[in-house]
Design a protein around this motif. Sequence first.
Motif, PDB file in Angstrom:
ATOM      1  N   ASP A   1      -3.958   2.215  -2.844  1.00  0.00           N
ATOM      2  CA  ASP A   1      -3.966   3.430  -2.027  1.00  0.00           C
ATOM      3  C   ASP A   1      -5.114   3.325  -1.024  1.00  0.00           C
ATOM      4  O   ASP A   1      -6.289   3.342  -1.404  1.00  0.00           O
ATOM      5  N   PRO A   2      -4.803   3.174   0.298  1.00  0.00           N
ATOM      6  CA  PRO A   2      -5.882   3.011   1.283  1.00  0.00           C
ATOM      7  C   PRO A   2      -6.675   4.290   1.543  1.00  0.00           C
ATOM      8  O   PRO A   2      -7.708   4.224   2.185  1.00  0.00           O
ATOM      9  N   ASN A   3      -6.188   5.449   1.077  1.00  0.00           N
ATOM     10  CA  ASN A   3      -6.871   6.720   1.364  1.00  0.00           C
ATOM     11  C   ASN A   3      -6.806   7.578   0.115  1.00  0.00           C
ATOM     12  O   ASN A   3      -5.897   8.391  -0.052  1.00  0.00           O
ATOM     13  N   SER A   4      -7.769   7.392  -0.794  1.00  0.00           N
ATOM     14  CA  SER A   4      -7.734   8.121  -2.068  1.00  0.00           C
ATOM     15  C   SER A   4      -8.269   9.543  -1.933  1.00  0.00           C
ATOM     16  O   SER A   4      -8.142  10.323  -2.868  1.00  0.00           O
ATOM     17  N   SER A   5      -8.854   9.885  -0.764  1.00  0.00           N
ATOM     18  CA  SER A   5      -9.466  11.210  -0.642  1.00  0.00           C
ATOM     19  C   SER A   5      -8.443  12.335  -0.670  1.00  0.00           C
ATOM     20  O   SER A   5      -8.815  13.475  -0.910  1.00  0.00           O
ATOM     21  N   ASN A   6      -7.161  12.030  -0.411  1.00  0.00           N
ATOM     22  CA  ASN A   6      -6.150  13.085  -0.414  1.00  0.00           C
ATOM     23  C   ASN A   6      -5.358  13.122  -1.712  1.00  0.00           C
ATOM     24  O   ASN A   6      -4.315  13.764  -1.786  1.00  0.00           O
ATOM     25  N   ASN A   7      -5.828  12.414  -2.763  1.00  0.00           N
ATOM     26  CA  ASN A   7      -5.122  12.485  -4.042  1.00  0.00           C
ATOM     27  C   ASN A   7      -6.065  12.337  -5.234  1.00  0.00           C
ATOM     28  O   ASN A   7      -5.598  12.223  -6.370  1.00  0.00           O
ATOM     29  N   ASP A   8      -7.416  12.304  -4.994  1.00  0.00           N
ATOM     30  CA  ASP A   8      -8.341  12.128  -6.120  1.00  0.00           C
ATOM     31  C   ASP A   8      -8.961  13.457  -6.572  1.00  0.00           C
ATOM     32  O   ASP A   8      -9.892  13.461  -7.370  1.00  0.00           O
ATOM     33  N   GLY A   9      -8.461  14.570  -6.043  1.00  0.00           N
ATOM     34  CA  GLY A   9      -8.953  15.872  -6.436  1.00  0.00           C
ATOM     35  C   GLY A   9     -10.091  16.387  -5.592  1.00  0.00           C
ATOM     36  O   GLY A   9     -10.526  17.522  -5.771  1.00  0.00           O
ATOM     37  N   SER A  10     -10.577  15.546  -4.655  1.00  0.00           N
ATOM     38  CA  SER A  10     -11.695  15.998  -3.817  1.00  0.00           C
ATOM     39  C   SER A  10     -11.237  16.880  -2.669  1.00  0.00           C
ATOM     40  O   SER A  10     -12.039  17.582  -2.066  1.00  0.00           O
TER      41      SER A  10
ATOM     42  N   ILE B   1       2.495  21.573  -8.266  1.00  0.00           N
ATOM     43  CA  ILE B   1       1.814  20.368  -7.759  1.00  0.00           C
ATOM     44  C   ILE B   1       2.845  19.540  -7.004  1.00  0.00           C
ATOM     45  O   ILE B   1       3.919  19.241  -7.516  1.00  0.00           O
ATOM     46  N   LYS B   2       2.521  19.150  -5.754  1.00  0.00           N
ATOM     47  CA  LYS B   2       3.398  18.304  -4.933  1.00  0.00           C
ATOM     48  C   LYS B   2       2.687  16.982  -4.654  1.00  0.00           C
ATOM     49  O   LYS B   2       1.518  16.967  -4.260  1.00  0.00           O
ATOM     50  N   THR B   3       3.402  15.895  -4.874  1.00  0.00           N
ATOM     51  CA  THR B   3       2.870  14.549  -4.583  1.00  0.00           C
ATOM     52  C   THR B   3       3.832  13.842  -3.643  1.00  0.00           C
ATOM     53  O   THR B   3       5.025  13.737  -3.928  1.00  0.00           O
ATOM     54  N   TYR B   4       3.294  13.362  -2.515  1.00  0.00           N
ATOM     55  CA  TYR B   4       4.106  12.759  -1.444  1.00  0.00           C
ATOM     56  C   TYR B   4       3.582  11.351  -1.133  1.00  0.00           C
ATOM     57  O   TYR B   4       2.368  11.120  -1.079  1.00  0.00           O
ATOM     58  N   ASN B   5       4.505  10.388  -0.983  1.00  0.00           N
ATOM     59  CA  ASN B   5       4.135   9.002  -0.638  1.00  0.00           C
ATOM     60  C   ASN B   5       4.152   8.849   0.880  1.00  0.00           C
ATOM     61  O   ASN B   5       5.202   8.734   1.494  1.00  0.00           O
ATOM     62  N   ASN B   6       2.961   8.821   1.479  1.00  0.00           N
ATOM     63  CA  ASN B   6       2.825   8.679   2.939  1.00  0.00           C
ATOM     64  C   ASN B   6       2.452   7.247   3.334  1.00  0.00           C
ATOM     65  O   ASN B   6       1.992   7.003   4.435  1.00  0.00           O
TER      66      ASN B   6
ATOM     67  N   ASN C   1       0.834  -1.190   0.000  1.00  0.00           N
ATOM     68  CA  ASN C   1       0.000   0.000   0.000  1.00  0.00           C
ATOM     69  C   ASN C   1       0.868   1.238   0.000  1.00  0.00           C
ATOM     70  O   ASN C   1       1.913   1.282   0.636  1.00  0.00           O
ATOM     71  N   ALA C   2       0.414   2.231  -0.755  1.00  0.00           N
ATOM     72  CA  ALA C   2       1.089   3.533  -0.832  1.00  0.00           C
ATOM     73  C   ALA C   2       0.008   4.610  -0.764  1.00  0.00           C
ATOM     74  O   ALA C   2      -0.920   4.609  -1.576  1.00  0.00           O
ATOM     75  N   ASP C   3       0.115   5.517   0.213  1.00  0.00           N
ATOM     76  CA  ASP C   3      -0.867   6.579   0.405  1.00  0.00           C
ATOM     77  C   ASP C   3      -0.316   7.856  -0.252  1.00  0.00           C
ATOM     78  O   ASP C   3       0.536   8.544   0.310  1.00  0.00           O
ATOM     79  N   LEU C   4      -0.801   8.165  -1.473  1.00  0.00           N
ATOM     80  CA  LEU C   4      -0.351   9.369  -2.185  1.00  0.00           C
ATOM     81  C   LEU C   4      -1.131  10.586  -1.680  1.00  0.00           C
ATOM     82  O   LEU C   4      -2.362  10.527  -1.512  1.00  0.00           O
ATOM     83  N   ILE C   5      -0.398  11.687  -1.432  1.00  0.00           N
ATOM     84  CA  ILE C   5      -1.010  12.961  -1.036  1.00  0.00           C
ATOM     85  C   ILE C   5      -0.618  13.997  -2.090  1.00  0.00           C
ATOM     86  O   ILE C   5       0.581  14.217  -2.335  1.00  0.00           O
ATOM     87  N   THR C   6      -1.600  14.595  -2.720  1.00  0.00           N
ATOM     88  CA  THR C   6      -1.335  15.571  -3.788  1.00  0.00           C
ATOM     89  C   THR C   6      -1.936  16.912  -3.392  1.00  0.00           C
ATOM     90  O   THR C   6      -3.134  16.989  -3.055  1.00  0.00           O
ATOM     91  N   THR C   7      -1.086  17.965  -3.399  1.00  0.00           N
ATOM     92  CA  THR C   7      -1.533  19.327  -3.090  1.00  0.00           C
ATOM     93  C   THR C   7      -1.109  20.249  -4.222  1.00  0.00           C
ATOM     94  O   THR C   7      -0.202  19.930  -5.010  1.00  0.00           O
ATOM     95  N   LYS C   8      -1.752  21.406  -4.271  1.00  0.00           N
ATOM     96  CA  LYS C   8      -1.475  22.333  -5.376  1.00  0.00           C
ATOM     97  C   LYS C   8      -1.503  23.759  -4.858  1.00  0.00           C
ATOM     98  O   LYS C   8      -2.352  24.109  -4.016  1.00  0.00           O
ATOM     99  N   THR C   9      -0.563  24.601  -5.347  1.00  0.00           N
ATOM    100  CA  THR C   9      -0.514  26.014  -4.986  1.00  0.00           C
ATOM    101  C   THR C   9      -0.279  26.845  -6.237  1.00  0.00           C
ATOM    102  O   THR C   9       0.272  26.363  -7.243  1.00  0.00           O
ATOM    103  N   LYS C  10      -0.690  28.114  -6.165  1.00  0.00           N
ATOM    104  CA  LYS C  10      -0.472  29.069  -7.265  1.00  0.00           C
ATOM    105  C   LYS C  10       0.695  29.973  -6.897  1.00  0.00           C
ATOM    106  O   LYS C  10       0.736  30.520  -5.800  1.00  0.00           O
ATOM    107  N   LEU C  11       1.648  30.112  -7.810  1.00  0.00           N
ATOM    108  CA  LEU C  11       2.834  30.943  -7.589  1.00  0.00           C
ATOM    109  C   LEU C  11       2.720  32.212  -8.428  1.00  0.00           C
ATOM    110  O   LEU C  11       2.067  32.242  -9.489  1.00  0.00           O
TER     111      LEU C  11
END
Length: 712
Positions: A141-150, A61-66, A39-49
């Motif tokens: 991915d046991p927790n898709s809510s932090n990387n599916d865009g929601s 866009i930052k993607t981290y394997n938690n 299992n790999a828990d991907l976390i994807t966040t996005k910011t405007k520069l």
Amino acid sequence: MPPNYTNIGPIDHTTTLTYTNNPNPDQPIQGVVETRLLNADLITTKTKLESGTLGEYTYQIKTYNNGNDPAVNVRITDEIPAGVTVLNISHGGRQEGNLIIWDVPNLEVGEQFARLFTVTLRLDTPGVYTNIARSTSDTFDPNSSNNDGSSSSAVVTTEVVVEPDPDPDPDPDPDPVVLPKLNLIAKDGPERFNPGQLFTYTVVLDNDGDADALNVMLDNPLFRSLGFEFQPSDICPTLPCSLGNLPRGTKTFPLTFRVPDTYNNPGILTYPTVVNYNQTPNDAQPMNLNASLAATLPVADLETNMDRVELTPNEQKLKLNTTNLGKDAAENVNVVVELPDGLEVLEISSGGQRVGNTIVWPAGELLPNQSVEHYVRVAINDPEAGESFAVARSSSDTFDPNPSNNNGTQDNARKPITSPVVQEPTDVAVEIIPPPTFRPGEIVPFTYVISNLGQALGRNLRFKTTPIPGLQFLRQEGDDCTPVFDCDLGDLPLGESRKITIFYQVPEDFTGTSLETSATVTLDNDQNLTNNEVSRSIPLQTGEPNLELLKRITNVWRNGVSLGGINFEQVVSPPPGTNGTNGAATPWQPVGVITIPPSMTLESGDVIEYTLYLRSSGAVAVENVQVCDLIPNQTTFVRDSFGAGQGMRLVLGDEVRLLSNGADGDGRYIAPLNPVAAPCQNPNNPNGAIWVEGLTLEPGATGTIQFRVRLD
């Protein structure tokens, strides 16, 4: 494995093998394998520069394997709205329709990728542009809510405001539409934090629009869900925090939380600050802003041990060693030793501070794999204090996931402090228990028993014997004696004994007529030396063995109740000349009955107990005795008479052994029609048989074998 399988815990799966002729059908062969779901828990966040060019916007866009395992074949995407022109994409990304795509072969645990792209938006048309970042991988991915865009942290909204053209109509210009434009920045958060500490970071709200931002609400939902205790301020007395309306300008203020003492999730903690506000009083949907920071909970694993060195009978030195076994530095380390009452502290190593019976050494920062050593020297001034313990422990401000090796509970951190003992005299004796005789080619054991017969502790006990000439030493059993034949047995409490058995092999060609051995013991406080040395001799065995065998009925049960009217405790002596296999009429009084009286009628289901009596009545031991008894006709062997799978009970002297029905080397039940060999009387074995083997009975020794049958 099913496509929808989601359990990331360990799986134990068992393979069972059965076969029809298994002699132990209730014991199938099994093999167990443990596995788990990657299992790999991907976390994807996005910011405007800020890009610095009018109409151009850059997004990161930052993607981290938690998760617990590497993420394989990671795909990072950003969904862009219509009306957007892509100028450039970093790290080899590509555009496919309204998607910007990056493919990453592998994202290790704890690894983070950052990707950038720049777009232009139309400046002649007002509008709100929303683009959404997502990520996927081939690993579950046991927790898709932090990387599916929601998640709000993966969505960025960009607003384009166009100044209206001058109205060519001669009518007066209409009032221009003025809107607020609120920007959110989170900064100055700590890089590391520890449980129980205060956690402060800064929030900046900048309204560079032309109107007030209405109904501004600020929150940190993640901290609240994790139990972080918000510290109220004049600006934000509670969370969520209502800031009212914010006019044009910048508002900067801190947010402070207290980390729970029980927080124990090591690794990177990404925490978003969320702001909602309205642009106009009639907005149906508020604007949403999100700014995230990250901090790490460091992990240190302190291990504290203590050694005790006796300098004199009254003076001891306690040496403490503390090592950081963790991956991060331990901050504000304190090493502590707690001393029992009745000690005089003579010396404390550098930096130690004494408060009552406690000594503390502040050790500052301890890096990974770094150790510090301290010591304290004490004198024992109370000879009546007996034994007590000094306890060493350590602590730090850094999270320690394994406190059991530094909280003073482990044995190597607790050392006894023993008062000097006045040695009282006692009496320790040694005796030898040899076999009665010996024969060439056999194995003979000699047992040495050392007993404290006095009224005090025997101190510094030492045992010594010599190998028997002409014999081969095989092994030693019982209490440890190292080295063999001359060993230190320590202290011997009053009333206790030590037993050492030495086994020898007598050669086949041995010509001696006796074996001699001797033993001596010494100790510091023995007042009677007359029983400290002993010698024994055993003769060569002569004569023939003889085995006597009798069988009796020793009980009958009906419906679980012993059958009345029969005295199973009576002694039924055998007729003269029939007492044993050799016809010798030697005195013997086994209990039980030979037959059930004709007046008593047994019924189907009655349980009958048979007892076989054995006696060695010859001049030498009877060895490798094999006993076979056929199950009587019209009865069935009771397999669980003495326990699950234990249908026989063997008694040899004071030893009681419950024998299993399987072939395990001492006894077994042989099912009907399985061929049997001598001494069984019928090789066809029509109704089953019990078999006991490998028995040795010394001259005069007795034994019994019991089993039960049920009347058909």
